[in-house]
Design a protein around this motif. Structure first.
Motif, PDB file in Angstrom:
ATOM      1  N   UNK A  68       0.804  -1.227   0.000  1.00 32.36           N
ATOM      2  CA  UNK A  68       0.000   0.000   0.000  1.00 32.36           C
ATOM      3  C   UNK A  68       0.837   1.277   0.000  1.00 32.36           C
ATOM      4  N   UNK A  69       2.132   1.174   0.210  1.00 30.32           N
ATOM      5  CA  UNK A  69       2.966   2.379   0.237  1.00 30.32           C
ATOM      6  C   UNK A  69       3.471   2.715  -1.165  1.00 30.32           C
ATOM      7  N   UNK A  70       4.309   3.728  -1.246  1.00 26.47           N
ATOM      8  CA  UNK A  70       4.870   4.139  -2.534  1.00 26.47           C
ATOM      9  C   UNK A  70       6.222   3.485  -2.813  1.00 26.47           C
ATOM     10  N   UNK A  72       6.316   8.064  -7.625  1.00 25.97           N
ATOM     11  CA  UNK A  72       5.698   9.378  -7.453  1.00 25.97           C
ATOM     12  C   UNK A  72       4.199   9.173  -7.316  1.00 25.97           C
ATOM     13  N   UNK A  73       3.510  10.183  -6.813  1.00 27.00           N
ATOM     14  CA  UNK A  73       2.080  10.050  -6.535  1.00 27.00           C
ATOM     15  C   UNK A  73       1.293   9.658  -7.787  1.00 27.00           C
ATOM     16  N   UNK A  90      -0.348   2.883 -11.340  1.00 30.57           N
ATOM     17  CA  UNK A  90      -0.030   1.497 -10.997  1.00 30.57           C
ATOM     18  C   UNK A  90      -1.209   0.822 -10.301  1.00 30.57           C
ATOM     19  N   UNK A  91      -1.771   1.478  -9.296  1.00 33.37           N
ATOM     20  CA  UNK A  91      -2.923   0.908  -8.590  1.00 33.37           C
ATOM     21  C   UNK A  91      -4.084   0.670  -9.549  1.00 33.37           C
ATOM     22  N   UNK A  92      -4.299   1.612 -10.452  1.00 37.21           N
ATOM     23  CA  UNK A  92      -5.380   1.469 -11.430  1.00 37.21           C
ATOM     24  C   UNK A  92      -5.134   0.264 -12.333  1.00 37.21           C
ATOM     25  N   UNK A  93      -3.900   0.120 -12.823  1.00 41.20           N
ATOM     26  CA  UNK A  93      -3.569  -1.026 -13.676  1.00 41.20           C
ATOM     27  C   UNK A  93      -3.761  -2.342 -12.932  1.00 41.20           C
TER      28      UNK A  93
END
Length: 161
Positions: free
Chosen positions: A44-46, A67-68, A74-77
């Motif tokens: 869950x972190x960056x 980066x944000x 990435x999360x969306x993919x």
């Protein structure tokens, strides 16, 4: 007047969108071919952990920071990937040649080889290749558990003389 201001402030706080929870808690990605073998670990972190898994090189754990906007993409993919209910391997007939990518998301595993399988997984592979080109890997001395994929390789048929 104070009641009105209090109500407006309460509505604003309640109406704020809560931080959206991700679709995963543990995600491991692996890529291997004749030139390279590596694993990436996401949470869950960056921070993304990178392990060069080439048996002919020293295994050194590295990391890089997203980066944000990269984290959102990435999360969306990852959240758009459609995983099968049980562990699956999809490969072409020439398993000894080509690129193999493997994914593990919260104990669901999928392995694809030679361009076979859903295009969304191969799009993810291209995105990760591009992302890594611009990231500076920094070594880190830490224990990170990467999900394993070795048991997923299909057993070759016996050789009959």
């Amino acid at each position: 007047m104070k009641k009105l201001i209090s109500i407006i402030i309460l509505v604003l706080f309640c109406g704020c969108e809560k931080e959206k929870k991700g679709c995963y808690t543990n995600f491991t990605y692996s890529k291997g071919n004749i030139k390279m073998i590596y694993r990436l670990k996401f949470n869950s972190s960056d921070t993304v952990y990178y392990l060069n898994d080439n048996p002919f090189q020293q295994k050194i754990l590295n990391y890089f920071i997203l980066e944000q906007n990269e984290k959102k993409i990435l999360d969306s993919l990852i959240c758009e990937l459609k995983f099968p209910i049980k562990d699956s391997v999809i490969s072409n007939n020439q398993i000894e040649d080509g690129t193999t990518i493997a994914f593990s998301i919260d104990k669901k595993r999928l392995m694809l080889h030679g361009g076979k399988g859903s295009k969304e997984f191969w799009i993810f592979e291209k995105w990760m290749d591009n992302l890594q080109k611009y990231k500076h890997l920094k070594p880190i001395d830490r224990k990170v558990k990467f999900d394993e994929f070795d048991t997923m390789f299909p057993i070759p048929p016996p050789i009959i003389n």
